[in-house]
Write a protein that holds these residues in place. Structure first.
Motif, PDB file in Angstrom:
ATOM      1  N   THR A  15      -7.659   1.592  -8.773  1.00 26.60           N
ATOM      2  CA  THR A  15      -7.085   0.636  -9.709  1.00 26.60           C
ATOM      3  C   THR A  15      -5.915  -0.065  -9.029  1.00 26.60           C
ATOM      4  O   THR A  15      -5.325   0.456  -8.080  1.00 26.60           O
ATOM      5  N   LYS A  16      -5.565  -1.249  -9.543  1.00 25.31           N
ATOM      6  CA  LYS A  16      -4.434  -1.946  -8.928  1.00 25.31           C
ATOM      7  C   LYS A  16      -3.133  -1.178  -9.141  1.00 25.31           C
ATOM      8  O   LYS A  16      -2.242  -1.219  -8.292  1.00 25.31           O
ATOM      9  N   GLU A  17      -3.039  -0.450 -10.257  1.00 26.52           N
ATOM     10  CA  GLU A  17      -1.831   0.346 -10.497  1.00 26.52           C
ATOM     11  C   GLU A  17      -1.685   1.442  -9.445  1.00 26.52           C
ATOM     12  O   GLU A  17      -0.594   1.657  -8.900  1.00 26.52           O
ATOM     13  N   ASP A  18      -2.780   2.150  -9.149  1.00 25.52           N
ATOM     14  CA  ASP A  18      -2.722   3.204  -8.139  1.00 25.52           C
ATOM     15  C   ASP A  18      -2.504   2.632  -6.750  1.00 25.52           C
ATOM     16  O   ASP A  18      -1.794   3.225  -5.924  1.00 25.52           O
ATOM     17  N   ILE A  20      -0.831  -0.085  -5.955  1.00 26.12           N
ATOM     18  CA  ILE A  20       0.584  -0.447  -5.841  1.00 26.12           C
ATOM     19  C   ILE A  20       1.443   0.802  -5.690  1.00 26.12           C
ATOM     20  O   ILE A  20       2.345   0.854  -4.842  1.00 26.12           O
ATOM     21  N   THR A  21       1.174   1.824  -6.473  1.00 22.35           N
ATOM     22  CA  THR A  21       2.012   3.028  -6.482  1.00 22.35           C
ATOM     23  C   THR A  21       1.890   3.840  -5.206  1.00 22.35           C
ATOM     24  O   THR A  21       2.908   4.259  -4.620  1.00 22.35           O
ATOM     25  N   TYR A  22       0.653   4.066  -4.756  1.00 27.83           N
ATOM     26  CA  TYR A  22       0.438   5.028  -3.676  1.00 27.83           C
ATOM     27  C   TYR A  22       0.322   4.405  -2.285  1.00 27.83           C
ATOM     28  O   TYR A  22       0.468   5.110  -1.280  1.00 27.83           O
ATOM     29  N   ARG A  25       3.588   0.031  -2.306  1.00 20.15           N
ATOM     30  CA  ARG A  25       5.032   0.290  -2.327  1.00 20.15           C
ATOM     31  C   ARG A  25       5.482   1.168  -1.170  1.00 20.15           C
ATOM     32  O   ARG A  25       6.471   0.845  -0.494  1.00 20.15           O
ATOM     33  N   GLY A 120      -3.279  -6.251  -7.330  1.00 20.96           N
ATOM     34  CA  GLY A 120      -1.940  -6.209  -7.884  1.00 20.96           C
ATOM     35  C   GLY A 120      -0.931  -7.022  -7.109  1.00 20.96           C
ATOM     36  O   GLY A 120       0.239  -7.095  -7.495  1.00 20.96           O
TER      37      GLY A 120
END
Length: 290
Positions: A15-18, A20-22, A25, A120
């Motif tokens: 996912t775009k959230e994962d 970006i997070t893992y 960033r 993302g």
């Protein structure tokens, strides 16, 4: 002794959230194994398809010859029709590669075969680039002039990838006023007698196969070797780190033009001096005289 290379993490999808997070960033590479199965390109793109669609186009070719002072920036070493080049790839090993071949400019119809994925971060939609290579052809270890975030989509065959973050630059025998390491280093089989400081570098490795996507964070050094004939496409996003943005501007506005000027002024002596300087500067880290 091999290079100190960790395997790049692999995920089937993300996912775009994962992402970006893992990965984005913390600026860590990742391979997404099933990220483009909905693309027509996933089913269609192979060397035969490229020969059918763009076989009549003349393409620029590059090999692994040492840099010469008369070479222009990204000046090709040869040209031939795409159909002839693909026949060459399919019949025998060749050092000739295509790189930075802009799909929108050269073959706009190919854009119908892919879409811009949502990771993302905003991708630059004007710069989808194709890269082709024959068995055992390879790039020099280098980083991109804009230090961008790169998504590298591979098609057909296998491609060996070795990456280093910018933090490892001091160990890589970087050539001053350039984007490459010393050209004589074989990163697939390094000679530590000649390049002893390489032993201190920590990087990453993977082998890409059809349909897999490699994320290379901002400014990562990369060496690519084609284990079999194949090709890839890169999409990119601009660097977000202010230091990397500043370095990208310096590379484009100052470094590149300064290097061209010095080649004209000093000729091959300038290239030789830069290579010698790369060895001297790096070997000082081990107190090795050259």
């Amino acid at each position: 002794m091999d290079l100190k290379l960790a395997e790049i993490p692999r995920v089937e999808t993300i996912t775009k959230e994962d992402f970006i997070t893992y990965y984005f960033r913390p600026q860590k590479p990742v391979v997404i194994q099933r990220g483009i199965e909905d693309w027509p390109a996933f089913r269609k793109w192979n060397l035969d398809y490229m020969k059918e669609v763009v076989g009549d186009r003349e393409v620029p070719l590059y090999d692994d010859r040492p840099v010469h002072h008369k070479d222009g920036f990204n000046q090709p070493h040869a040209k031939m029709k795409m159909s002839e080049y693909i026949e060459l790839l399919q019949t025998k090993p060749t050092k000739y590669r295509i790189f930075l071949w802009n799909i929108l400019k050269e073959v706009p119809e190919l854009q119908n075969d892919f879409s811009y994925p949502d990771f993302g971060i905003k991708l630059m939609k004007g710069l989808p680039m194709l890269f082709f290579g024959g068995k055992d052809s390879h790039t020099f270890m280098h980083y991109d002039i804009d230090l961008g975030n790169i998504f590298h989509f591979h098609f057909q065959g296998e491609k060996e990838c070795i990456l280093f973050p910018q933090s490892e630059t001091k160990y890589l025998y970087k050539v001053p006023h350039s984007l490459i390491t010393h050209e004589r280093i074989d990163f697939s089989n390094p000679d530590y007698e000649n390049w002893p400081v390489l032993k201190q570098a920590n990087g990453y490795k993977t082998v890409l196969r059809h349909g897999e996507v490699l994320y290379m964070p901002e400014g990562y050094w990369h060496y690519m070797k084609y284990n079999t004939p194949g090709f890839s496409m890169s999409l990119r996003a601009i660097a977000r780190n202010p230091k990397n943005l500043a370095k990208a501007l310096y590379n484009v506005l100052v470094m590149r033009h300064f290097d061209v000027l010095m080649r004209k002024f000093k000729g091959q002596k300038w290239i030789d001096q830069k290579n010698e300087r790369a060895i001297y500067r790096t070997n000082k880290l081990k107190n090795i005289s050259t």
